[in-house]
Motif scaffolding. Structure first.
Motif, short mmCIF file in Angstrom:
data_model
loop_
_atom_site.label_atom_id
_atom_site.label_comp_id
_atom_site.label_asym_id
_atom_site.label_seq_id
_atom_site.Cartn_x
_atom_site.Cartn_y
_atom_site.Cartn_z
N ILE A 46 3.71 -11.33 6.64
CA ILE A 46 2.62 -11.71 5.74
C ILE A 46 1.92 -12.98 6.23
N ALA A 48 0.19 -12.20 9.57
CA ALA A 48 -1.11 -11.55 9.48
C ALA A 48 -2.20 -12.57 9.15
N ALA A 49 -1.91 -13.44 8.17
CA ALA A 49 -2.91 -14.41 7.74
C ALA A 49 -3.23 -15.41 8.85
N VAL A 52 -2.87 -10.08 1.82
CA VAL A 52 -1.76 -9.31 2.39
C VAL A 52 -0.56 -9.37 1.44
N ASP A 53 -0.42 -10.49 0.73
CA ASP A 53 0.69 -10.64 -0.21
C ASP A 53 0.56 -9.65 -1.35
N ALA A 54 -0.64 -9.53 -1.92
CA ALA A 54 -0.84 -8.60 -3.03
C ALA A 54 -0.94 -7.18 -2.50
N PHE A 55 -1.56 -7.01 -1.33
CA PHE A 55 -1.63 -5.74 -0.61
C PHE A 55 -2.42 -4.66 -1.32
N SER A 56 -3.25 -5.04 -2.26
CA SER A 56 -4.09 -4.02 -2.88
C SER A 56 -5.29 -4.70 -3.51
N GLU A 76 -2.56 -8.37 14.75
CA GLU A 76 -2.72 -8.15 13.31
C GLU A 76 -2.02 -6.84 12.91
N ALA A 121 1.60 -7.52 12.74
CA ALA A 121 1.91 -8.31 11.54
C ALA A 121 1.91 -7.42 10.31
N ARG A 128 7.50 -5.07 -1.81
CA ARG A 128 6.26 -4.88 -2.56
C ARG A 128 5.21 -4.17 -1.70
N GLN A 129 5.01 -4.70 -0.49
CA GLN A 129 4.02 -4.11 0.41
C GLN A 129 4.40 -2.68 0.77
#
Lengths: 173, 275
Positions: free
Chosen positions: A77, A80-81, A136-140, B21, B24, B34-35
Protein backbone atom coordinates in the motif's frame (compact mmCIF):
# COMPACT_ATOMS: atom_id res chain seq x y z
CA UNK A 1 28.83 15.22 5.21
CA UNK A 2 29.46 16.71 1.82
CA UNK A 3 28.93 13.51 -0.20
CA UNK A 4 25.29 13.60 -1.28
CA UNK A 5 25.15 9.83 -1.59
CA UNK A 6 26.11 9.32 2.04
CA UNK A 7 23.73 12.06 3.14
CA UNK A 8 20.87 10.47 1.28
CA UNK A 9 21.61 6.99 2.57
CA UNK A 10 21.57 8.30 6.13
CA UNK A 11 18.38 10.23 5.43
CA UNK A 12 16.77 7.12 3.99
CA UNK A 13 17.55 5.03 7.05
CA UNK A 14 16.67 7.72 9.57
CA UNK A 15 13.34 8.60 7.97
CA UNK A 16 12.44 4.94 7.52
CA UNK A 17 13.15 4.14 11.16
CA UNK A 18 11.44 7.31 12.36
CA UNK A 19 8.35 6.47 10.38
CA UNK A 20 8.31 2.79 11.20
CA UNK A 21 9.24 2.90 14.87
CA UNK A 22 7.93 6.21 16.10
CA UNK A 23 5.31 7.80 13.86
CA UNK A 24 3.53 4.49 13.46
CA UNK A 25 2.89 4.45 17.22
CA UNK A 26 1.14 7.80 17.03
CA UNK A 27 -1.42 6.59 14.52
CA UNK A 28 -1.84 3.36 16.48
CA UNK A 29 -2.46 5.23 19.73
CA UNK A 30 -5.63 6.07 21.60
CA UNK A 31 -7.11 2.60 21.09
CA UNK A 32 -7.21 2.98 17.35
CA UNK A 33 -9.63 5.87 17.54
CA UNK A 34 -7.02 8.17 16.13
CA UNK A 35 -6.82 6.64 12.70
CA UNK A 36 -5.01 9.45 10.92
CA UNK A 37 -1.49 8.64 9.89
CA UNK A 38 1.34 11.10 10.35
CA UNK A 39 3.55 10.60 7.33
CA UNK A 40 7.03 12.03 7.05
CA UNK A 41 9.08 9.53 5.07
CA UNK A 42 8.28 11.02 1.61
CA UNK A 43 10.61 13.84 2.67
CA UNK A 44 13.41 11.58 1.48
CA UNK A 45 12.04 11.59 -2.09
CA UNK A 46 11.41 15.34 -1.89
CA UNK A 47 15.02 16.06 -1.01
CA UNK A 48 16.75 13.80 -3.56
CA UNK A 49 19.27 15.78 -5.63
CA UNK A 50 17.80 17.31 -8.77
CA UNK A 51 20.20 15.41 -11.02
CA UNK A 52 19.04 12.02 -9.72
CA UNK A 53 17.96 9.93 -12.75
CA UNK A 54 14.22 9.28 -12.86
CA UNK A 55 14.82 5.55 -12.89
CA UNK A 56 16.74 5.89 -9.62
CA UNK A 57 13.98 8.04 -8.13
CA UNK A 58 11.43 5.39 -9.05
CA UNK A 59 13.48 2.52 -7.64
CA UNK A 60 14.26 4.43 -4.44
CA UNK A 61 10.58 5.30 -4.02
CA UNK A 62 9.68 1.68 -4.42
CA UNK A 63 12.29 0.59 -1.93
CA UNK A 64 11.31 3.23 0.62
CA UNK A 65 7.62 2.39 0.32
CA UNK A 66 8.37 -1.29 0.66
CA UNK A 67 10.44 -0.62 3.78
CA UNK A 68 7.63 1.36 5.39
CA UNK A 69 5.15 -1.33 4.40
CA UNK A 70 7.24 -3.91 6.22
CA UNK A 71 6.96 -1.86 9.40
CA UNK A 72 3.25 -1.20 8.95
CA UNK A 73 2.37 -4.73 7.85
CA UNK A 74 0.48 -3.38 4.87
CA UNK A 75 2.59 -4.83 2.08
CA UNK A 76 2.08 -2.94 -1.16
CA UNK A 77 0.00 0.00 0.00
CA UNK A 78 2.72 2.48 0.96
CA UNK A 79 4.76 1.08 -1.93
CA UNK A 80 2.07 1.94 -4.46
CA UNK A 81 1.61 5.45 -3.09
CA UNK A 82 5.33 6.24 -2.87
CA UNK A 83 6.06 4.88 -6.33
CA UNK A 84 3.30 7.07 -7.68
CA UNK A 85 4.71 10.10 -5.92
CA UNK A 86 8.21 9.29 -7.14
CA UNK A 87 6.95 9.15 -10.70
CA UNK A 88 5.12 12.44 -10.30
CA UNK A 89 8.19 14.23 -8.87
CA UNK A 90 9.70 15.13 -12.23
CA UNK A 91 6.42 16.62 -13.46
CA UNK A 92 5.84 18.61 -10.28
CA UNK A 93 9.39 19.97 -10.39
CA UNK A 94 8.80 20.90 -14.00
CA UNK A 95 5.66 22.83 -13.13
CA UNK A 96 7.22 24.57 -10.13
CA UNK A 97 10.45 25.49 -11.91
CA UNK A 98 11.51 29.04 -10.98
CA UNK A 99 12.17 31.60 -13.70
CA UNK A 100 15.95 31.27 -13.44
CA UNK A 101 15.72 27.44 -13.59
CA UNK A 102 17.29 24.88 -11.29
CA UNK A 103 20.89 24.30 -10.47
CA UNK A 104 20.98 20.56 -11.08
CA UNK A 105 23.81 20.05 -8.61
CA UNK A 106 21.58 21.08 -5.72
CA UNK A 107 18.74 19.37 -3.94
CA UNK A 108 15.38 21.13 -3.86
CA UNK A 109 15.72 22.14 -0.20
CA UNK A 110 14.24 25.10 1.65
CA UNK A 111 17.68 26.57 2.06
CA UNK A 112 18.39 26.47 -1.67
CA UNK A 113 14.98 27.31 -3.07
CA UNK A 114 13.39 29.41 -0.33
CA UNK A 115 10.84 28.41 2.30
CA UNK A 116 7.76 29.49 0.32
CA UNK A 117 8.78 27.48 -2.74
CA UNK A 118 9.66 24.45 -0.65
CA UNK A 119 6.34 24.47 1.23
CA UNK A 120 4.47 24.66 -2.07
CA UNK A 121 6.51 21.80 -3.48
CA UNK A 122 6.10 19.69 -0.37
CA UNK A 123 2.36 20.39 -0.21
CA UNK A 124 1.75 19.20 -3.76
CA UNK A 125 3.88 16.10 -3.34
CA UNK A 126 2.44 15.18 0.07
CA UNK A 127 -1.06 15.77 -1.24
CA UNK A 128 -0.47 13.39 -4.13
CA UNK A 129 1.12 10.83 -1.86
CA UNK A 130 -1.66 10.90 0.71
CA UNK A 131 -4.42 10.74 -1.89
CA UNK A 132 -2.70 7.79 -3.54
CA UNK A 133 -2.11 6.15 -0.18
CA UNK A 134 -5.68 6.41 1.07
CA UNK A 135 -7.05 5.43 -2.34
CA UNK A 136 -5.08 2.20 -2.34
CA UNK A 137 -5.94 1.76 1.35
CA UNK A 138 -9.69 2.03 0.73
CA UNK A 139 -9.32 0.28 -2.64
CA UNK A 140 -12.69 1.33 -3.96
CA UNK A 141 -14.11 4.63 -5.28
CA UNK A 142 -17.14 3.94 -3.10
CA UNK A 143 -15.21 5.35 -0.13
CA UNK A 144 -14.28 8.59 -1.86
CA UNK A 145 -15.51 10.75 1.03
CA UNK A 146 -13.55 8.69 3.52
CA UNK A 147 -10.47 8.93 1.34
CA UNK A 148 -10.66 12.71 1.03
CA UNK A 149 -11.36 13.22 4.74
CA UNK A 150 -8.50 11.03 5.92
CA UNK A 151 -6.14 12.52 3.36
CA UNK A 152 -7.04 16.06 4.46
CA UNK A 153 -6.47 15.45 8.20
CA UNK A 154 -3.36 13.43 7.58
CA UNK A 155 -2.12 16.18 5.27
CA UNK A 156 -2.45 18.86 7.96
CA UNK A 157 -0.54 16.87 10.59
CA UNK A 158 2.11 15.60 8.20
CA UNK A 159 2.76 19.03 6.71
CA UNK A 160 3.06 20.55 10.17
CA UNK A 161 5.66 17.97 11.10
CA UNK A 162 7.46 18.34 7.78
CA UNK A 163 7.73 22.11 8.11
CA UNK A 164 8.89 21.76 11.71
CA UNK A 165 11.59 19.33 10.65
CA UNK A 166 12.65 21.69 7.88
CA UNK A 167 13.01 24.58 10.35
CA UNK A 168 14.95 22.47 12.80
CA UNK A 169 17.42 20.75 10.46
CA UNK A 170 17.25 23.00 7.41
CA UNK A 171 19.59 20.88 5.29
CA UNK A 172 21.49 22.42 2.43
CA UNK A 173 21.46 19.37 0.17
CA UNK B 1 15.71 -5.45 -30.74
CA UNK B 2 16.79 -1.97 -31.73
CA UNK B 3 13.16 -0.85 -31.73
CA UNK B 4 12.68 -2.35 -28.32
CA UNK B 5 15.68 -0.46 -26.95
CA UNK B 6 14.39 2.74 -28.46
CA UNK B 7 11.05 2.10 -26.85
CA UNK B 8 12.78 1.74 -23.50
CA UNK B 9 14.80 4.89 -24.06
CA UNK B 10 11.63 6.86 -24.75
CA UNK B 11 9.16 5.32 -22.36
CA UNK B 12 11.51 3.55 -19.97
CA UNK B 13 10.51 5.67 -16.98
CA UNK B 14 6.84 5.19 -17.60
CA UNK B 15 7.22 1.45 -18.17
CA UNK B 16 9.28 1.11 -15.02
CA UNK B 17 6.65 3.10 -13.14
CA UNK B 18 3.90 0.82 -14.45
CA UNK B 19 5.90 -2.26 -13.51
CA UNK B 20 6.67 -1.05 -9.98
CA UNK B 21 3.12 0.17 -9.42
CA UNK B 22 1.83 -3.14 -10.72
CA UNK B 23 4.04 -5.04 -8.29
CA UNK B 24 2.91 -2.78 -5.44
CA UNK B 25 -0.78 -3.20 -6.22
CA UNK B 26 -0.32 -6.93 -6.68
CA UNK B 27 1.25 -7.11 -3.23
CA UNK B 28 -1.52 -4.92 -1.84
CA UNK B 29 -4.12 -7.35 -3.12
CA UNK B 30 -2.12 -10.40 -2.21
CA UNK B 31 -1.17 -9.56 1.37
CA UNK B 32 -3.96 -7.34 2.73
CA UNK B 33 -7.32 -8.73 3.77
CA UNK B 34 -9.37 -5.69 2.94
CA UNK B 35 -7.87 -5.10 -0.50
CA UNK B 36 -8.06 -8.77 -1.26
CA UNK B 37 -11.73 -8.94 -0.35
CA UNK B 38 -12.60 -5.87 -2.40
CA UNK B 39 -10.60 -7.12 -5.37
CA UNK B 40 -12.17 -10.55 -5.22
CA UNK B 41 -15.62 -9.08 -4.87
CA UNK B 42 -15.13 -6.69 -7.77
CA UNK B 43 -13.74 -9.48 -9.91
CA UNK B 44 -16.80 -11.56 -9.08
CA UNK B 45 -19.13 -8.71 -9.98
CA UNK B 46 -17.29 -8.09 -13.25
CA UNK B 47 -17.43 -11.78 -14.10
CA UNK B 48 -21.14 -11.92 -13.30
CA UNK B 49 -21.95 -8.89 -15.40
CA UNK B 50 -19.86 -10.17 -18.30
CA UNK B 51 -21.64 -13.47 -18.08
CA UNK B 52 -25.01 -11.74 -18.08
CA UNK B 53 -24.06 -9.72 -21.16
CA UNK B 54 -22.83 -12.80 -22.97
CA UNK B 55 -26.07 -14.51 -22.04
CA UNK B 56 -28.12 -11.64 -23.45
CA UNK B 57 -26.14 -11.67 -26.68
CA UNK B 58 -26.66 -15.42 -26.89
CA UNK B 59 -30.38 -14.92 -26.37
CA UNK B 60 -30.46 -12.35 -29.10
CA UNK B 61 -28.56 -14.54 -31.54
CA UNK B 62 -30.84 -17.43 -30.68
CA UNK B 63 -33.83 -15.22 -31.33
CA UNK B 64 -33.50 -15.43 -35.12
CA UNK B 65 -33.57 -19.17 -34.99
CA UNK B 66 -36.54 -19.02 -32.66
CA UNK B 67 -38.40 -16.71 -35.05
CA UNK B 68 -37.84 -19.13 -37.93
CA UNK B 69 -39.07 -22.02 -35.78
CA UNK B 70 -42.15 -20.09 -34.72
CA UNK B 71 -42.84 -19.06 -38.31
CA UNK B 72 -42.80 -22.72 -39.24
CA UNK B 73 -45.15 -23.56 -36.37
CA UNK B 74 -47.51 -20.73 -37.37
CA UNK B 75 -47.54 -21.89 -40.97
CA UNK B 76 -48.44 -25.43 -39.91
CA UNK B 77 -51.35 -24.04 -37.87
CA UNK B 78 -52.46 -21.57 -40.52
CA UNK B 79 -52.59 -24.32 -43.13
CA UNK B 80 -54.96 -26.33 -40.95
CA UNK B 81 -57.39 -23.48 -40.64
CA UNK B 82 -60.71 -23.79 -42.43
CA UNK B 83 -60.06 -20.85 -44.72
CA UNK B 84 -56.82 -22.37 -46.01
CA UNK B 85 -58.37 -25.64 -47.17
CA UNK B 86 -60.45 -26.67 -50.14
CA UNK B 87 -63.57 -28.64 -49.24
CA UNK B 88 -64.49 -31.55 -51.43
CA UNK B 89 -67.75 -32.12 -49.60
CA UNK B 90 -70.76 -31.07 -51.59
CA UNK B 91 -72.67 -30.12 -48.49
CA UNK B 92 -71.01 -28.35 -45.65
CA UNK B 93 -72.79 -30.36 -43.01
CA UNK B 94 -71.77 -33.81 -44.23
CA UNK B 95 -69.72 -35.70 -41.72
CA UNK B 96 -66.69 -35.97 -44.01
CA UNK B 97 -64.94 -33.00 -42.63
CA UNK B 98 -61.59 -34.53 -43.46
CA UNK B 99 -62.61 -34.62 -47.11
CA UNK B 100 -60.67 -31.46 -47.78
CA UNK B 101 -57.32 -30.73 -49.34
CA UNK B 102 -54.84 -27.92 -48.93
CA UNK B 103 -55.80 -24.83 -50.85
CA UNK B 104 -53.45 -22.25 -49.39
CA UNK B 105 -49.94 -22.91 -48.19
CA UNK B 106 -47.56 -20.35 -46.75
CA UNK B 107 -43.89 -19.47 -47.04
CA UNK B 108 -42.29 -17.63 -44.14
CA UNK B 109 -40.15 -14.63 -45.10
CA UNK B 110 -38.28 -11.71 -43.58
CA UNK B 111 -38.65 -8.17 -44.82
CA UNK B 112 -35.21 -6.96 -45.93
CA UNK B 113 -36.20 -3.46 -47.02
CA UNK B 114 -39.35 -1.45 -46.66
CA UNK B 115 -40.83 1.94 -47.38
CA UNK B 116 -44.09 3.69 -46.57
CA UNK B 117 -43.39 7.27 -47.57
CA UNK B 118 -43.68 7.25 -51.37
CA UNK B 119 -46.83 7.01 -53.45
CA UNK B 120 -45.89 3.60 -54.80
CA UNK B 121 -44.51 1.72 -51.85
CA UNK B 122 -42.82 -1.62 -52.24
CA UNK B 123 -40.85 -3.84 -49.93
CA UNK B 124 -38.44 -6.70 -50.40
CA UNK B 125 -38.43 -10.21 -48.92
CA UNK B 126 -35.56 -12.63 -48.45
CA UNK B 127 -37.34 -15.50 -50.22
CA UNK B 128 -37.45 -15.88 -54.00
CA UNK B 129 -37.94 -18.24 -56.90
CA UNK B 130 -35.84 -20.97 -55.27
CA UNK B 131 -38.23 -21.03 -52.32
CA UNK B 132 -41.29 -21.28 -54.56
CA UNK B 133 -42.31 -17.64 -54.65
CA UNK B 134 -44.00 -16.46 -57.84
CA UNK B 135 -45.28 -13.09 -58.96
CA UNK B 136 -48.92 -12.56 -58.05
CA UNK B 137 -48.83 -14.26 -54.66
CA UNK B 138 -50.33 -12.49 -51.67
CA UNK B 139 -48.28 -11.46 -48.64
CA UNK B 140 -49.71 -11.31 -45.14
CA UNK B 141 -48.17 -10.23 -41.86
CA UNK B 142 -49.09 -11.46 -38.41
CA UNK B 143 -51.92 -8.96 -37.97
CA UNK B 144 -53.20 -8.56 -41.50
CA UNK B 145 -52.54 -8.29 -45.21
CA UNK B 146 -49.39 -6.60 -46.46
CA UNK B 147 -49.18 -6.75 -50.27
CA UNK B 148 -48.81 -8.74 -53.47
CA UNK B 149 -45.60 -10.11 -54.98
CA UNK B 150 -44.62 -8.12 -58.07
CA UNK B 151 -41.41 -9.77 -59.18
CA UNK B 152 -39.02 -12.47 -57.98
CA UNK B 153 -35.35 -13.18 -58.34
CA UNK B 154 -33.66 -16.38 -57.22
CA UNK B 155 -33.33 -15.35 -53.59
CA UNK B 156 -35.47 -12.24 -53.18
CA UNK B 157 -38.86 -10.97 -54.13
CA UNK B 158 -40.31 -7.51 -54.62
CA UNK B 159 -43.71 -6.92 -53.09
CA UNK B 160 -46.21 -4.23 -54.00
CA UNK B 161 -47.34 -2.97 -50.66
CA UNK B 162 -51.04 -2.35 -50.02
CA UNK B 163 -49.80 1.22 -49.68
CA UNK B 164 -49.35 1.47 -53.45
CA UNK B 165 -51.49 3.56 -55.79
CA UNK B 166 -52.12 0.61 -58.05
CA UNK B 167 -52.88 -1.87 -55.33
CA UNK B 168 -56.40 -3.34 -55.71
CA UNK B 169 -57.45 -5.93 -53.19
CA UNK B 170 -60.91 -7.41 -52.70
CA UNK B 171 -62.22 -7.10 -49.18
CA UNK B 172 -65.54 -7.36 -47.43
CA UNK B 173 -67.33 -6.16 -44.36
CA UNK B 174 -67.12 -9.16 -42.07
CA UNK B 175 -70.54 -8.79 -40.48
CA UNK B 176 -72.62 -8.27 -43.62
CA UNK B 177 -70.53 -9.75 -46.43
CA UNK B 178 -70.74 -6.71 -48.74
CA UNK B 179 -67.51 -6.55 -50.68
CA UNK B 180 -65.53 -3.86 -52.36
CA UNK B 181 -62.02 -2.97 -53.47
CA UNK B 182 -59.28 -1.66 -51.19
CA UNK B 183 -57.21 1.20 -52.58
CA UNK B 184 -54.75 3.67 -51.13
CA UNK B 185 -54.99 7.39 -51.63
CA UNK B 186 -51.28 7.98 -51.05
CA UNK B 187 -51.68 9.90 -47.83
CA UNK B 188 -51.55 8.19 -44.43
CA UNK B 189 -49.94 4.75 -44.17
CA UNK B 190 -52.56 3.92 -41.51
CA UNK B 191 -55.66 4.18 -43.72
CA UNK B 192 -56.99 2.50 -46.87
CA UNK B 193 -60.15 3.26 -48.79
CA UNK B 194 -62.76 0.57 -49.41
CA UNK B 195 -64.62 1.42 -52.58
CA UNK B 196 -67.76 0.06 -54.21
CA UNK B 197 -69.74 -0.80 -51.10
CA UNK B 198 -73.31 -0.25 -52.29
CA UNK B 199 -75.46 2.45 -50.73
CA UNK B 200 -78.01 -0.01 -49.30
CA UNK B 201 -75.45 -1.92 -47.27
CA UNK B 202 -75.82 -1.68 -43.51
CA UNK B 203 -72.53 -0.19 -42.32
CA UNK B 204 -71.26 1.07 -39.01
CA UNK B 205 -68.04 2.65 -37.88
CA UNK B 206 -65.90 0.02 -36.16
CA UNK B 207 -67.07 -2.81 -38.42
CA UNK B 208 -64.32 -5.29 -39.23
CA UNK B 209 -62.99 -5.47 -42.76
CA UNK B 210 -61.50 -8.80 -43.89
CA UNK B 211 -60.30 -10.30 -47.15
CA UNK B 212 -63.09 -11.82 -49.17
CA UNK B 213 -61.28 -14.75 -50.70
CA UNK B 214 -62.63 -13.80 -54.13
CA UNK B 215 -59.27 -12.77 -55.48
CA UNK B 216 -57.49 -16.05 -54.80
CA UNK B 217 -54.59 -14.05 -53.43
CA UNK B 218 -55.53 -14.40 -49.79
CA UNK B 219 -57.59 -16.90 -47.88
CA UNK B 220 -60.91 -15.42 -46.85
CA UNK B 221 -61.25 -13.84 -43.46
CA UNK B 222 -57.72 -12.42 -43.13
CA UNK B 223 -57.94 -9.28 -41.04
CA UNK B 224 -57.49 -5.96 -42.83
CA UNK B 225 -58.77 -3.31 -40.44
CA UNK B 226 -61.74 -1.45 -39.05
CA UNK B 227 -64.14 1.00 -40.60
CA UNK B 228 -63.04 4.41 -39.42
CA UNK B 229 -65.17 6.77 -41.50
CA UNK B 230 -68.11 6.35 -43.87
CA UNK B 231 -68.75 8.90 -46.59
CA UNK B 232 -71.45 8.92 -49.26
CA UNK B 233 -70.60 11.51 -51.90
CA UNK B 234 -73.68 13.34 -53.18
CA UNK B 235 -75.29 11.58 -56.15
CA UNK B 236 -73.19 8.44 -55.77
CA UNK B 237 -74.45 4.93 -55.26
CA UNK B 238 -71.38 3.66 -53.46
CA UNK B 239 -69.85 4.47 -50.12
CA UNK B 240 -66.32 5.72 -49.70
CA UNK B 241 -65.25 3.80 -46.60
CA UNK B 242 -62.07 4.77 -44.78
CA UNK B 243 -60.47 1.69 -43.24
CA UNK B 244 -57.99 1.89 -40.42
CA UNK B 245 -55.36 -0.82 -40.82
CA UNK B 246 -54.58 -3.16 -37.93
CA UNK B 247 -51.25 -3.81 -39.52
CA UNK B 248 -48.56 -1.17 -39.04
CA UNK B 249 -46.69 -1.47 -42.31
CA UNK B 250 -44.00 0.95 -41.20
CA UNK B 251 -42.56 -1.70 -38.88
CA UNK B 252 -43.00 -4.84 -40.92
CA UNK B 253 -40.47 -7.55 -40.06
CA UNK B 254 -41.81 -11.07 -40.58
CA UNK B 255 -44.40 -11.99 -43.20
CA UNK B 256 -45.96 -15.02 -44.88
CA UNK B 257 -46.24 -15.44 -48.62
CA UNK B 258 -49.54 -17.03 -49.60
CA UNK B 259 -49.41 -19.74 -52.19
CA UNK B 260 -52.68 -20.78 -53.83
CA UNK B 261 -52.43 -24.45 -54.83
CA UNK B 262 -55.28 -24.19 -57.31
CA UNK B 263 -54.17 -21.04 -58.98
CA UNK B 264 -53.66 -22.67 -62.39
CA UNK B 265 -57.27 -23.75 -62.54
CA UNK B 266 -58.36 -20.20 -61.83
CA UNK B 267 -56.07 -18.91 -64.53
CA UNK B 268 -57.53 -21.35 -67.04
CA UNK B 269 -61.01 -20.19 -66.17
CA UNK B 270 -59.89 -16.56 -66.34
CA UNK B 271 -58.71 -17.13 -69.90
CA UNK B 272 -62.11 -18.50 -70.86
CA UNK B 273 -63.81 -15.58 -69.17
CA UNK B 274 -61.64 -13.05 -70.95
CA UNK B 275 -62.20 -14.49 -74.41
Amino acid sequence: MSNPIVVNIIRFVVLLLLQGLFLKRISDGWDGWFYVHVILYPLFILLLPLRTPRVAVLLLSFALGLGVDLFYGTLGIHTAATTFMGYARAYILNILEPREGYNVNYSPTAKRMGMAWFVRYAAVMMGLHLLAYYSVDAFSPVFILDILLKAAFSFLLSMALLIMATYIFNPQD
Amino acid sequence: MRGLLQLFATYGNFLLFLALEGIALFMAVQFNHRQRAIWGNSLGLAAASTEATVDRIGDYVGLREEVIRLQGANIALMEQLDNARYRNAIKRDTAFSEASEPLYTFIGANVVSNEVTSLSNTFRLDKGRLHGVEPGMGVIATEGIAGVVLAVSDHFSLVMSILHRESRIKAEIASSGYFGTLTWNGKSPRYLTLEAIPKHAALLEGDTVVTSGYSNLFPEGIMVGKVAEIALPAGENFYQVKVELVNDLSRLRYVYIVENQMREEHEQLDEVANE
